[in-house]
Design a protein around this motif. Structure first.
Motif, PDB file in Angstrom:
ATOM      1  N   ALA A 127       0.889  -1.064  -0.074  1.00 37.38           N
ATOM      2  CA  ALA A 127       0.188   0.040  -0.006  1.00 37.38           C
ATOM      3  C   ALA A 127       0.888   1.137  -0.086  1.00 37.38           C
ATOM      4  O   ALA A 127       0.511   2.222  -0.420  1.00 37.38           O
ATOM      5  N   GLN A 128       2.069   1.226   0.657  1.00 40.59           N
ATOM      6  CA  GLN A 128       2.949   2.306   0.624  1.00 40.59           C
ATOM      7  C   GLN A 128       3.972   2.387  -0.344  1.00 40.59           C
ATOM      8  O   GLN A 128       5.107   1.427  -0.134  1.00 40.59           O
ATOM      9  N   PRO A 129       4.094   3.156  -1.407  1.00 40.33           N
ATOM     10  CA  PRO A 129       5.243   3.048  -2.325  1.00 40.33           C
ATOM     11  C   PRO A 129       6.576   3.617  -1.520  1.00 40.33           C
ATOM     12  O   PRO A 129       6.313   4.238  -0.640  1.00 40.33           O
ATOM     13  N   GLU A 130       7.654   3.118  -2.075  1.00 41.13           N
ATOM     14  CA  GLU A 130       8.993   3.676  -1.702  1.00 41.13           C
ATOM     15  C   GLU A 130       9.121   5.071  -1.873  1.00 41.13           C
ATOM     16  O   GLU A 130       9.104   5.403  -3.175  1.00 41.13           O
ATOM     17  N   ARG A 131       9.345   5.792  -1.258  1.00 41.23           N
ATOM     18  CA  ARG A 131       9.626   7.327  -1.522  1.00 41.23           C
ATOM     19  C   ARG A 131      11.017   7.441  -1.278  1.00 41.23           C
ATOM     20  O   ARG A 131      11.706   7.083  -0.136  1.00 41.23           O
ATOM     21  N   HIS A 132      11.716   8.469  -1.882  1.00 42.43           N
ATOM     22  CA  HIS A 132      12.978   8.777  -1.495  1.00 42.43           C
ATOM     23  C   HIS A 132      13.023  10.406  -1.743  1.00 42.43           C
ATOM     24  O   HIS A 132      12.274  10.910  -2.508  1.00 42.43           O
ATOM     25  N   ARG A 133      14.386  10.872  -1.332  1.00 41.42           N
ATOM     26  CA  ARG A 133      14.467  12.540  -1.346  1.00 41.42           C
ATOM     27  C   ARG A 133      15.260  12.572  -2.573  1.00 41.42           C
ATOM     28  O   ARG A 133      16.204  12.104  -2.870  1.00 41.42           O
ATOM     29  N   VAL A 134      14.840  13.585  -3.412  1.00 41.51           N
ATOM     30  CA  VAL A 134      15.402  14.198  -4.604  1.00 41.51           C
ATOM     31  C   VAL A 134      15.712  15.577  -4.385  1.00 41.51           C
ATOM     32  O   VAL A 134      14.953  16.302  -4.105  1.00 41.51           O
TER      33      VAL A 134
ATOM     34  N   HIS B  44      21.518  32.788 -10.982  1.00 43.50           N
ATOM     35  CA  HIS B  44      21.926  31.953  -9.929  1.00 43.50           C
ATOM     36  C   HIS B  44      21.011  30.796  -9.680  1.00 43.50           C
ATOM     37  O   HIS B  44      19.868  30.736 -10.146  1.00 43.50           O
ATOM     38  N   ARG B  45      21.610  29.602  -9.229  1.00 45.18           N
ATOM     39  CA  ARG B  45      20.787  28.533  -9.059  1.00 45.18           C
ATOM     40  C   ARG B  45      20.211  28.513  -7.698  1.00 45.18           C
ATOM     41  O   ARG B  45      20.809  28.276  -6.792  1.00 45.18           O
ATOM     42  N   VAL B  46      19.078  27.903  -7.602  1.00 46.18           N
ATOM     43  CA  VAL B  46      18.109  27.722  -6.481  1.00 46.18           C
ATOM     44  C   VAL B  46      17.647  26.339  -6.388  1.00 46.18           C
ATOM     45  O   VAL B  46      17.111  25.583  -7.492  1.00 46.18           O
ATOM     46  N   CYS B  47      18.027  25.501  -5.111  1.00 42.94           N
ATOM     47  CA  CYS B  47      17.888  24.046  -5.058  1.00 42.94           C
ATOM     48  C   CYS B  47      16.824  23.905  -3.822  1.00 42.94           C
ATOM     49  O   CYS B  47      17.011  24.707  -2.834  1.00 42.94           O
TER      50      CYS B  47
ATOM     51  N   TYR C 181      10.513  15.223  -1.866  1.00 43.46           N
ATOM     52  CA  TYR C 181      10.053  13.580  -1.617  1.00 43.46           C
ATOM     53  C   TYR C 181       9.385  13.037  -2.727  1.00 43.46           C
ATOM     54  O   TYR C 181       8.137  13.545  -3.037  1.00 43.46           O
ATOM     55  N   ARG C 182       9.850  12.257  -3.663  1.00 38.48           N
ATOM     56  CA  ARG C 182       9.185  11.550  -4.666  1.00 38.48           C
ATOM     57  C   ARG C 182       9.069   9.926  -4.245  1.00 38.48           C
ATOM     58  O   ARG C 182       9.610   9.412  -3.841  1.00 38.48           O
TER      59      ARG C 182
END
Length: 104
Positions: A28-35, A96-99, A103-104
């Protein structure tokens, strides 16, 4: 004997309930990771300012470097060249770069 049977039946039912609940919970819970997501940000105001400052500086330099009757042409040519150079410098320095993390 009866207590052993009830205890065994209770243990069996508990084991079956746990065994059927665990796979459905993990599916029921898909694996999520930080991107890390990045994008380039720029403002057009700095480019316009760079163009104007470059044009004024180029016009002054073109006027100072030209001789005799060609002062007007030197001023115009210096203003155009200075405007292009000022715009390119401001465009390069303004981005300039903004990061941020998602969580996906």
């Amino acid at each position: 004997m009866r207590n052993k049977f009830i205890a065994s039946a209770t243990l069996l039912c508990s084991a079956l309930a746990v065994a059927t609940a665990i796979p459905s919970f993990s599916q029921a819970q898909p694996e999520r990771h930080r991107v890390r997501v990045c994008r380039d940000v720029s403002s057009r105001g700095a480019r316009n300012t760079g163009t104007a400052v470059g044009a004024v500086g180029g016009a002054l330099a073109g006027n100072a470097l030209s001789h005799g009757g060609g002062k007007t042409g030197g001023t115009i040519l210096g203003a155009v060249a200075g405007g292009v150079i000022g715009h390119q410098i401001a465009k390069h320095n303004d981005t300039h770069r903004v990061c941020h993390w998602e969580y996906r």
